[in-house]
Motif scaffolding. Structure first.
Motif, mmCIF file in Angstrom:
data_model
loop_
_atom_site.group_PDB
_atom_site.id
_atom_site.type_symbol
_atom_site.label_atom_id
_atom_site.label_comp_id
_atom_site.label_asym_id
_atom_site.label_seq_id
_atom_site.Cartn_x
_atom_site.Cartn_y
_atom_site.Cartn_z
ATOM 1 N N ASP A 376 0.823 -1.211 0.000
ATOM 2 C CA ASP A 376 0.000 0.000 0.000
ATOM 3 C C ASP A 376 0.856 1.259 0.000
ATOM 4 N N PRO A 377 0.562 2.181 -0.935
ATOM 5 C CA PRO A 377 1.351 3.417 -0.992
ATOM 6 C C PRO A 377 1.319 4.216 0.306
ATOM 7 N N ILE A 378 0.221 4.157 1.055
ATOM 8 C CA ILE A 378 0.192 4.954 2.294
ATOM 9 C C ILE A 378 1.283 4.447 3.231
ATOM 10 N N GLU A 379 1.443 3.132 3.287
ATOM 11 C CA GLU A 379 2.441 2.563 4.184
ATOM 12 C C GLU A 379 3.830 3.097 3.815
ATOM 13 N N ARG A 380 4.044 3.274 2.520
ATOM 14 C CA ARG A 380 5.363 3.748 2.089
ATOM 15 C C ARG A 380 5.509 5.264 2.235
ATOM 16 N N HIS A 381 4.407 6.014 2.078
ATOM 17 C CA HIS A 381 4.487 7.480 2.172
ATOM 18 C C HIS A 381 4.457 7.977 3.608
ATOM 19 N N VAL A 382 3.657 7.323 4.443
ATOM 20 C CA VAL A 382 3.545 7.736 5.845
ATOM 21 C C VAL A 382 3.840 6.508 6.700
ATOM 22 N N PRO A 383 5.096 6.049 6.727
ATOM 23 C CA PRO A 383 5.371 4.773 7.393
ATOM 24 C C PRO A 383 5.271 4.871 8.915
ATOM 25 N N GLY A 384 5.048 3.724 9.523
ATOM 26 C CA GLY A 384 5.163 3.629 10.978
ATOM 27 C C GLY A 384 3.928 4.014 11.760
ATOM 28 N N LEU A 385 2.899 4.558 11.102
ATOM 29 C CA LEU A 385 1.705 4.971 11.849
ATOM 30 C C LEU A 385 0.589 3.926 11.748
ATOM 31 N N GLY A 386 0.881 2.837 11.073
ATOM 32 C CA GLY A 386 -0.141 1.794 10.952
ATOM 33 C C GLY A 386 -1.267 2.209 10.023
ATOM 34 N N LEU A 387 -0.991 3.108 9.066
ATOM 35 C CA LEU A 387 -2.065 3.565 8.172
ATOM 36 C C LEU A 387 -2.226 2.651 6.953
ATOM 37 N N GLY A 388 -1.248 1.794 6.711
ATOM 38 C CA GLY A 388 -1.296 0.925 5.532
ATOM 39 C C GLY A 388 -2.532 0.032 5.540
ATOM 40 N N ARG A 389 -3.050 -0.242 4.344
ATOM 41 C CA ARG A 389 -4.309 -0.974 4.241
ATOM 42 C C ARG A 389 -4.143 -2.409 3.745
ATOM 43 N N ASP A 390 -2.884 -2.848 3.613
ATOM 44 C CA ASP A 390 -2.660 -4.227 3.175
ATOM 45 C C ASP A 390 -3.314 -5.266 4.108
ATOM 46 N N PRO A 391 -3.262 -5.054 5.441
ATOM 47 C CA PRO A 391 -3.761 -6.115 6.332
ATOM 48 C C PRO A 391 -5.200 -6.548 6.035
ATOM 49 N N GLU A 392 -6.042 -5.592 5.584
ATOM 50 C CA GLU A 392 -7.452 -5.945 5.313
ATOM 51 C C GLU A 392 -7.678 -6.326 3.847
ATOM 52 N N ARG A 393 -6.600 -6.381 3.064
ATOM 53 C CA ARG A 393 -6.749 -6.659 1.631
ATOM 54 C C ARG A 393 -6.200 -8.026 1.249
ATOM 55 N N THR A 394 -5.896 -8.869 2.212
ATOM 56 C CA THR A 394 -5.287 -10.166 1.880
ATOM 57 C C THR A 394 -6.306 -11.057 1.169
ATOM 58 N N PRO A 395 -5.822 -12.079 0.440
ATOM 59 C CA PRO A 395 -6.723 -12.870 -0.398
ATOM 60 C C PRO A 395 -7.839 -13.579 0.367
ATOM 61 N N MET A 396 -8.954 -13.677 -0.297
ATOM 62 C CA MET A 396 -10.118 -14.410 0.203
ATOM 63 C C MET A 396 -9.723 -15.871 0.415
#
Ligand code: NOJ
Length: 531
Positions: A376-396
């Motif tokens: 997720d680009p947010i994780e890379r742009h604003v790292p360390g704040l837990g804003l990244g959205r990958d955790p809820e986007r993992t495969p079904m």
């Protein structure tokens, strides 16, 4: 009401995040053919509509929310033919298909932007928002981008800055320009003509910015460590009145077709959210209501927000509730797996169209992503704040086979480590699974007009408990929910509530009669037939 109700009022919307739903070609990324192959499951589950997150050509700087061509399909996801097959198959199964429409910004690779940035005299220059630097050469004002840093990007070709509410690779379109509007309404028509049953409008409260470019004021509630975007209030970059006209125009396009729905993504306080129903209902049919995601999970907050929302709805406006999406931590992680079942009962018995997020129905939780696999680009742009959205986007998670049945290849995000246990195949025939609970709740809701379109009457009760009735034409249900982790007595002030339990979170009390006051175990909710 039942007969007159539209499908999007009676029905349940299920969000499909195509990258992570089902991969048919083995590249580790889900695709449209994959979605089509799983429609049987959605029909079995009993939902009425799917909303597909973007599947358009895109450099994927924001995983498809940076569109470089609005009227085609990204090869990762397939072809327009795959879209047509998906729609045909969905319609054959009486499922509606809602397309994500991203009006606020394009990709920087969209030909419109390429042309716009090429010279100050480009005929498309004004399609985007260009301004001279401030006298010191810096950005024109203090506006911040949601994904970090200034909202202005300087562009060496012409020596001006362009505005981007999100990533620099997502330049904002200039919605003040009639040509932009017309081009975008043509996009709506393109998908409507192909059979789309409606749109979810992405980030629609950001469409306009202040023409005078006034600085945004500081946010007095900002605390160090918060998301830096919230250091300022978005007073001059969001929720501007010009929005109303555009919404009405979009709505007029949809109204030229039968029974289409317009859903708006709007994160605003309730009192502003309801403005997106438009003037006399000429805006969104469903301005998405995210309060179940945003509020602290206890009876005081949830009860109050339901009441506030019901009270704020304009005449004729139809409510809706969203429990999860691809931008927010999953419900099972927000409130725990046991309360996630209570939340399912709440979502599917409140008055208003429910929107579910893929995987929540099997109890998927957020997956911790190792830093070297972050996408997720947010994780890379604003790292360390837990804003990244990958955790809820993992495969079904479909089955207990390799890669949970999602792909034959390497999935673009890692799978949850409990996927062998938490999956559709394992839960389908388990009489106590959360999937069984969802399916039975959906079936009950489908069978009972009172639960679909009946009125909502709060049943006041003490403790960390919620109660309400739903009624229509002499049929009546009581919903009682324990939002706490201890057993509590559900003792409503109204003593004459009596009837058999139709369904409960633990799936073990059906048929038991309750009368007046009764016990609810920790994390237990029941639906009682009163009449
Ligand atoms: C909201 C979408 O849901 C999110 O995923 C996206 O990053 C932003 N809008 C920008 O389009």
């Amino acid at each position: 009401m039942t007969e007159q109700a539209h499908w999007w009022q009676r029905g349940i919307i299920y969000q499909v995040y195509p990258r992570s739903f089902m991969d048919r070609n083995g590249d580790g990324v889900g695709d449209l053919a994959g979605v089509t192959s799983r429609l049987e499951y959605l029909e079995w589950l009993g939902v009425d509509a799917i909303w597909l997150s973007p599947f358009f050509p895109s450099p994927m700087a924001d995983f498809g929310y940076d569109v470089s061509n609005y009227v085609d399909v990204h090869p990762l996801f397939g072809t327009l033919g795959d879209f047509d097959r998906l729609v045909a198959e969905a319609h054959r199964r009486a499922l509606k298909v809602i397309v994500d429409f991203v009006p606020n910004h394009t990709s920087d690779e969209h030909p419109w932007f390429q042309e716009s940035r090429s010279s100050r005299d480009s005929p498309r220059r004004d399609w985007y928002i260009w301004r001279d630097p401030a006298p010191n050469g810096g950005p024109p004002n203090n506006w911040l981008a949601i994904f970090g840093g200034s909202a202005w990007q300087s562009d060496t070709t012409t020596g001006q800055y362009y505005y981007h509410a999100f990533l620099p690779r997502q330049p904002d379109l200039n919605w003040r320009l009639p040509e932009v509007r017309d081009a975008m309404y043509d996009v709506l028509r393109f998908w409507l003509d192909r059979g789309a049953d409606g749109f979810r409008l992405d980030a629609v409260w950001y469409l306009f910015e202040d023409e005078q470019l006034r600085d945004n004021p500081p946010n007095p509630d900002y605390r160090p460590g918060d998301d830096p975007y919230h250091a300022l209030l978005a007073a001059f970059t969001s929720d501007l009145p010009e929005m109303q006209e555009v919404m009405a125009e979009m709505r007029a396009v949809l109204d030229g077709y039968d029974e289409r729905v317009m859903i708006g993504e709007i994160y605003l306080p309730i009192e502003r959210l309801v403005a997106y129903y438009g003037v006399n209902g000429n805006g969104c049919h469903l301005p998405a209501n995210f309060q179940l995601i945003l509020q602290p999970w206890d009876a005081a907050h949830i009860g109050a927000v339901v009441d506030r929302y019901e009270a704020a709805l304009p005449d004729g406006a139809w409510p809706n509730w969203v429990l999860g999406n691809h931008d927010k931590p999953r419900v099972a992680s927000r409130i725990g797996p046991a309360q996630a079942r209570v939340a399912a009962v709440l979502l599917l018995t409140l008055r208003g169209t429910p929107t579910m997020y893929q995987g929540d129905e099997i109890g998927m939780h957020d997956v911790e992503i190792p830093p070297d696999r972050a996408q997720d680009p947010i994780e890379r742009h604003v790292p360390g704040l837990g804003l990244g959205r990958d955790p809820e986007r993992t495969p079904m998670q479909w089955d207990s086979g390799p890669q949970a049945g999602f792909t034959d290849g390497t999935p673009w995000l890692p799978l949850a480590d409990d996927a062998a246990r938490v999956n559709v195949a394992a839960e389908r025939d388990d009489p106590r699974s959360i999937l069984t609970l969802y399916r039975r709740l959906i079936a009950l809701r489908r069978a009972e007009p009172a639960l679909q379109v009946g009125c909502y009457v709060p049943v006041p009760v003490e403790g960390n408990l919620l109660g309400y009735r739903r009624e229509l034409d002499g049929s009546e249900f009581l919903v009682a929910l324990n939002l706490g982790d201890i057993e509590q007595e559900f003792a409503p002030r109204q003593p004459d509530l009596r009837g058999p339990i139709e369904l409960s979170t633990h799936l073990d009390r059906t048929g038991e009669t309750v009368d007046g006051s009764f016990r609810l175990r920790a994390h237990e909710a029941v639906v009682v037939r009163l009449k």
